[in-house]
Each structure stands twice: as C-alpha cells, then as structure tokens.
Write an enzyme that holds these catalytic residues in place. Sequence first.
Site, short mmCIF file in Angstrom:
data_model
loop_
_atom_site.label_atom_id
_atom_site.label_comp_id
_atom_site.label_asym_id
_atom_site.label_seq_id
_atom_site.Cartn_x
_atom_site.Cartn_y
_atom_site.Cartn_z
N GLU A 1 0.65 -1.17 0.03
CA GLU A 1 0.00 -0.26 0.17
C GLU A 1 0.74 1.08 -0.40
O GLU A 1 2.06 1.06 0.84
CB GLU A 1 -0.56 0.51 1.57
CG GLU A 1 -2.17 1.12 1.36
CD GLU A 1 -2.51 1.30 2.46
OE1 GLU A 1 -3.57 1.73 2.41
OE2 GLU A 1 -2.06 0.62 3.51
N LYS B 1 -9.84 2.64 -2.42
CA LYS B 1 -9.88 2.29 -0.94
C LYS B 1 -11.46 2.19 -0.19
O LYS B 1 -11.45 3.14 -0.43
CB LYS B 1 -9.10 2.71 0.22
CG LYS B 1 -8.37 2.10 1.75
CD LYS B 1 -7.43 2.42 2.49
CE LYS B 1 -7.14 1.76 3.66
NZ LYS B 1 -6.08 2.35 4.06
N CYS C 1 -5.45 -3.03 2.60
CA CYS C 1 -5.38 -2.83 4.02
C CYS C 1 -6.62 -3.05 4.98
O CYS C 1 -6.82 -4.23 5.32
CB CYS C 1 -4.57 -1.67 4.42
SG CYS C 1 -3.48 -1.55 6.22
#
Length: 259
Positions: A42, A108, A142
């Site tokens: 990331e 995300k 994540c």
Amino acid sequence: MDKLRVSLIQTDLVWESPIENHKNFSKLIESTEQTDIIVLPETFNTGFSMDSERLAEPMAGITMQWMKAEANKKDAVICGSLIIEEGGEYYNRFIWMEPDGTFEYYNKRHLFRMGDEHKSFTQGTEKVIIEYKGWKICPMICYDLRFPVWSRNQKQEYDLLIYVANWPEVRINAWEKLLYARAIENQCYVASVNRIGIDGLGVNCSGSSMLIDPKGYLMDKAPNQKEAVKTISLSLNDLSDFRKKFPVGMDGDGFNINT
C-alpha cells in the site's frame, strides 16, 4: 490459463520519497523470477502519509509512468496502491498496470479513521473484479481486510483476493488471522503484501506478507522485518476442483451492499 505465478515484494519504504522508492522497487522487480503478477505494498511510493494534497499524483504522473515502464520491461502486471488526485478529490488507489500499458484501479473503501485517513482521502464506492489470463482477481487495501462483507465472494465472482498494506506490527496477529479467514470463507487464493520498517510517523510494520490457498493452508510467507521477494504458482484447476467437491458457496446468504 491454469497456472498463475504471483510475486510478493516485501520491503521498507522511504518516507514521502517517490523517486527513492521507485529506485528500490526497480531493483527488486528486476530480481524476480519469471512471473505474471508483481504485488507491491500500500502507498508503495510514499509510505502511509496523510499529506495527500502535497503527495498526490495525477493519473498521468511519474509513478504511473514508472509502473507502465516496469510492467513492460518485466512483461508482468505491476500492482500496488498510491495517492491519486482526480477531480479535486484524493484517493488511496490500487493500480493494476498491465505490460501493454492498460490499467484498472480500485479506490480504498474503508479508510482508517484511527489514523485520520478519512480526513485526508475520499472513500471508494465500487468493488472491482479484474479479469486476467482467465483468472478473476479482486484487489483490496489494508483496512478493507477487517470488513468481510465487502470482500464476500458471492457467486464465485473472483479466484484471487489481493491485499496490499501498511499494517502495524502491534496488530499483526489480526492481519494474519483475518487473511486466513478471507481465504477460507471465500474459497479463494489470498495474496497479501505488507511493508516492513518504521514509517515517518513512528509506526513499525513487520511484514508477514503471505500467500494462502483456498483451504486455508499457508503456501509461502516472507520473514518478519526482512526484505523478501516471494514467487508462488497458483492453480485454477485445483481451485475449481475444490469448489466442485465442497460447494459451500451454494449455501451462502444473499445480500446487497449500500454504498
């Protein structure tokens, strides 16, 4: 295509320095053996900084151009997330760059509020499934890992789930356990890449990058706190056979996600 070779690159990141990170990753990418997909962490070009306005790049920026060149040179997909500005908004965006320069992306969905990510970035709203060499691949970033509804593999819509992260060592137990859970509950391969080292905010990340098979068995794992490049071969035939013999998806609960 039955076999798919996936390479995981676990390394430290130079804080807020795209050029230095490009140099380091170029060396590591060159060292990989023959592969189809190379997965980076990331925010691999800057580290997990909340200074989105200063660090954001446009979609035609230097990191996208670097990814395009590396994918072409290696004849493999290069993927990982970076900070992108588009339409006045800032996104933690997973980029999937193919060797011919075509790309897809995922923004995300779950922004890490304990680190104020929701104050610096715009939330993504769309789940993305990428088709490549006969495989269906779902990218996640994540904190998305903690929300199984978002990654739920309804109607076997994907075969490989990819997580890229800057996941702190203090919560590495959750990282590892949840990755196994995602593989088992979704009957898919899970490839995960986490950074190592201490970032500019003093957060220590220990890695634990790994690849898990659809039955929840570990295929390979990078050592904690050590730079590593791992390449693993996956089998679509083995996955299909397992799903046919043990079709748990047929008894899954149907639902819709409100975005």
